[in-house]
Design a protein around this motif. Structure first.
Motif, PDB file in Angstrom:
ATOM      1  N   VAL A  17       0.847  -1.197   0.000  1.00 35.37           N
ATOM      2  CA  VAL A  17       0.000   0.000   0.000  1.00 35.37           C
ATOM      3  C   VAL A  17       0.881   1.246   0.000  1.00 35.37           C
ATOM      4  O   VAL A  17       1.642   1.471   0.952  1.00 35.37           O
ATOM      5  CB  VAL A  17      -0.931   0.011   1.224  1.00 35.37           C
ATOM      6  N   PRO A  18       0.809   2.075  -1.045  1.00 36.17           N
ATOM      7  CA  PRO A  18       1.598   3.314  -1.055  1.00 36.17           C
ATOM      8  C   PRO A  18       0.918   4.393  -0.227  1.00 36.17           C
ATOM      9  O   PRO A  18      -0.301   4.416  -0.062  1.00 36.17           O
ATOM     10  CB  PRO A  18       1.647   3.688  -2.534  1.00 36.17           C
ATOM     11  N   ALA A  19       1.744   5.305   0.278  1.00 32.62           N
ATOM     12  CA  ALA A  19       1.188   6.423   1.039  1.00 32.62           C
ATOM     13  C   ALA A  19       0.567   7.469   0.129  1.00 32.62           C
ATOM     14  O   ALA A  19      -0.415   8.122   0.492  1.00 32.62           O
ATOM     15  CB  ALA A  19       2.286   7.059   1.904  1.00 32.62           C
ATOM     16  N   ILE A  20       1.128   7.628  -1.056  1.00 35.05           N
ATOM     17  CA  ILE A  20       0.657   8.636  -2.018  1.00 35.05           C
ATOM     18  C   ILE A  20       0.549   7.973  -3.378  1.00 35.05           C
ATOM     19  O   ILE A  20       1.427   7.190  -3.777  1.00 35.05           O
ATOM     20  CB  ILE A  20       1.610   9.852  -2.073  1.00 35.05           C
ATOM     21  N   ARG A  21      -0.516   8.302  -4.064  1.00 32.50           N
ATOM     22  CA  ARG A  21      -0.707   7.815  -5.431  1.00 32.50           C
ATOM     23  C   ARG A  21      -0.894   9.017  -6.359  1.00 32.50           C
ATOM     24  O   ARG A  21      -1.807   9.817  -6.166  1.00 32.50           O
ATOM     25  CB  ARG A  21      -1.928   6.897  -5.525  1.00 32.50           C
ATOM     26  N   VAL A  22      -0.025   9.135  -7.349  1.00 27.82           N
ATOM     27  CA  VAL A  22      -0.090  10.242  -8.304  1.00 27.82           C
ATOM     28  C   VAL A  22       0.054   9.679  -9.710  1.00 27.82           C
ATOM     29  O   VAL A  22       0.489   8.533  -9.904  1.00 27.82           O
ATOM     30  CB  VAL A  22       1.012  11.298  -8.045  1.00 27.82           C
ATOM     31  N   ASN A  23      -0.296  10.503 -10.660  1.00 27.80           N
ATOM     32  CA  ASN A  23      -0.125  10.096 -12.054  1.00 27.80           C
ATOM     33  C   ASN A  23       1.334  10.234 -12.475  1.00 27.80           C
ATOM     34  O   ASN A  23       1.930   9.295 -13.008  1.00 27.80           O
ATOM     35  CB  ASN A  23      -1.033  10.949 -12.951  1.00 27.80           C
ATOM     36  N   THR A  24       1.909  11.390 -12.249  1.00 30.65           N
ATOM     37  CA  THR A  24       3.328  11.632 -12.490  1.00 30.65           C
ATOM     38  C   THR A  24       3.874  12.463 -11.337  1.00 30.65           C
ATOM     39  O   THR A  24       3.125  12.951 -10.483  1.00 30.65           O
ATOM     40  CB  THR A  24       3.562  12.368 -13.824  1.00 30.65           C
ATOM     41  N   ILE A  25       5.188  12.672 -11.333  1.00 34.13           N
ATOM     42  CA  ILE A  25       5.802  13.449 -10.256  1.00 34.13           C
ATOM     43  C   ILE A  25       5.463  14.929 -10.358  1.00 34.13           C
ATOM     44  O   ILE A  25       5.787  15.693  -9.435  1.00 34.13           O
ATOM     45  CB  ILE A  25       7.327  13.258 -10.260  1.00 34.13           C
ATOM     46  N   ARG A  26       4.820  15.355 -11.420  1.00 31.93           N
ATOM     47  CA  ARG A  26       4.406  16.762 -11.535  1.00 31.93           C
ATOM     48  C   ARG A  26       3.372  17.135 -10.482  1.00 31.93           C
ATOM     49  O   ARG A  26       3.185  18.309 -10.178  1.00 31.93           O
ATOM     50  CB  ARG A  26       3.851  17.032 -12.932  1.00 31.93           C
ATOM     51  N   GLU A  27       2.665  16.139  -9.948  1.00 29.43           N
ATOM     52  CA  GLU A  27       1.621  16.413  -8.962  1.00 29.43           C
ATOM     53  C   GLU A  27       2.162  16.498  -7.534  1.00 29.43           C
ATOM     54  O   GLU A  27       1.400  16.816  -6.615  1.00 29.43           O
ATOM     55  CB  GLU A  27       0.548  15.325  -9.045  1.00 29.43           C
ATOM     56  N   LEU A  28       3.434  16.199  -7.332  1.00 27.16           N
ATOM     57  CA  LEU A  28       4.008  16.213  -5.984  1.00 27.16           C
ATOM     58  C   LEU A  28       4.438  17.625  -5.593  1.00 27.16           C
ATOM     59  O   LEU A  28       4.998  18.361  -6.401  1.00 27.16           O
ATOM     60  CB  LEU A  28       5.206  15.271  -5.907  1.00 27.16           C
ATOM     61  N   ASP A  29       4.191  17.953  -4.329  1.00 29.93           N
ATOM     62  CA  ASP A  29       4.623  19.229  -3.755  1.00 29.93           C
ATOM     63  C   ASP A  29       5.943  18.995  -3.032  1.00 29.93           C
ATOM     64  O   ASP A  29       5.976  18.655  -1.837  1.00 29.93           O
ATOM     65  CB  ASP A  29       3.550  19.766  -2.810  1.00 29.93           C
ATOM     66  N   PHE A  30       7.053  19.133  -3.736  1.00 27.61           N
ATOM     67  CA  PHE A  30       8.361  18.820  -3.153  1.00 27.61           C
ATOM     68  C   PHE A  30       8.731  19.809  -2.048  1.00 27.61           C
ATOM     69  O   PHE A  30       9.369  19.423  -1.057  1.00 27.61           O
ATOM     70  CB  PHE A  30       9.426  18.821  -4.254  1.00 27.61           C
TER      71      PHE A  30
END
Length: 333
Positions: A17-30
């Motif tokens: 089970v992942p903690a975060i599911r996104v389509n690409t890394i563009r959706e991540l708030d680094f």
């Protein structure tokens, strides 16, 4: 992927089970991840940053990759791949090429993920301050390798579901099916412990570290507007079809009428009125032949025959009355 990993996932389903599911890394708030205490990132290569068997970054991820390197620092971001830096790359040429194009180091490891846990206990050894594995985020597109590795090390796992190229689809379907079963089971168990759970509302990593979808920030037209636009489009289409069909039927009607008139002119009797008045009513010589309109139903032909018969009877009766009253009968010239 060996059978052992599948059995391990069945025994310890939480590892998938992942903690975060996104389509690409563009959706991540680094920047938000950095402010939350995460000090570095471990990335997969194929179908996460690059195309499979390619060393260059996908052009669409250029801005997001720069944000990541700026947020964590270029020395705190590494690539751990099952192709570059493994036994499949004995000379290290692929790892060197990936490091050159992505401008981050590639971790060399003999055992493929998630079997390289010992090397990942301290993957960023050249950092000024030691980084614990739980202070890293682990980003990848595979559940059995990237997510399992990150969960074993206690870090924040990010699963990228978008594929830049299709590969190993059977294993991906298996991973997705197992994840759905695990999530449903966890939801069922959470319903049973709702009564004893803490009522405090805690935001999940999915809500904290994923940027809002631009489609949700700028919603499209409302449902009423969409229905109204569809109705207007349907009315316009109906109007166009009705005009076309009306023109077609008008042209067909004109052609049938022209054919009917030609047939009527060809079958019109040439006898004089005297000859007509001397004949008996409804005789074979006086009767005008039946006019047939092409392609008309039989009911219309019968109605036309009845109309012609009534017309002939009215003409014959009128001529008889005029002859009885001594009125002159016009002759043919």
């Amino acid at each position: 992927m060996s059978l052992f990993r599948i059995l391990e996932a069945c025994i310890k389903p939480r590892l998938l089970v992942p903690a975060i599911r996104v389509n690409t890394i563009r959706e991540l708030d680094f920047r938000g991840l950095r402010d939350a205490g995460y000090r570095g990132a471990v990335f997969d290569k194929d179908n996460c940053l690059t195309l499979p068997c390619k060393d260059t970054l996908v052009p669409q991820l250029k801005d997001a990759w720069e944000d990541c390197r700026t947020a964590f620092g270029k020395n705190n971001v590494i690539v751990v791949s099952n192709s570059a830096g493994t036994r499949d790359d004995p000379a290290g040429l692929e790892a060197e090429s990936v490091s050159h194009h992505l401008r981050v180091p590639v971790l060399p490891h003999a055992a493929k993920k998630p079997g390289c846990l010992e090397l990942l206990r301290n993957p960023i050894s050249h950092s000024q301050q030691p980084i614990h594995p739980s202070e890293l985020i682990y980003v990848g597109d595979r559940l059995f390798t990237d997510v399992v590795m990150g969960n074993k090390l206690g870090g924040l796992t990010v699963w990228t579901t978008g594929l830049w190229a299709r590969e190993a689809m059977a294993l991906r379907y298996l991973e997705y099916g197992m994840l759905r079963i695990i999530v449903k089971w966890q939801a069922f168990r959470n319903k049973q412990v709702d009564n004893v759970a803490d009522e405090r509302v805690v935001q999940s990593p999915q809500q904290r570290f994923v940027k809002p979808d631009p489609r949700q920030a700028n919603p499209g037209p409302s449902t009423v507007a969409r229905v109204w636009s569809c109705l207007v489009a349907a009315l316009r289409l109906t109007s166009v079809v009705a005009r076309w069909f009306g023109g077609l039927m008008s042209a067909l009607y004109r052609r049938l009428l022209l054919a009917y008139r030609k047939q009527e002119d060809a079958l019109r009797p040439r006898d004089s009125i005297e000859t007509l008045s001397s004949q008996e009513p409804f005789s074979s010589g006086y009767h005008q032949p039946h006019l047939i309109v092409p392609n008309e139903p039989q009911g219309i032909n019968r109605f036309a025959k009845l109309v012609v018969t009534v017309r002939d009877a009215v003409i014959w009766t009128t001529h008889r009355r005029e002859a009885a009253n001594g009125a002159p009968v016009p002759r043919e010239r």
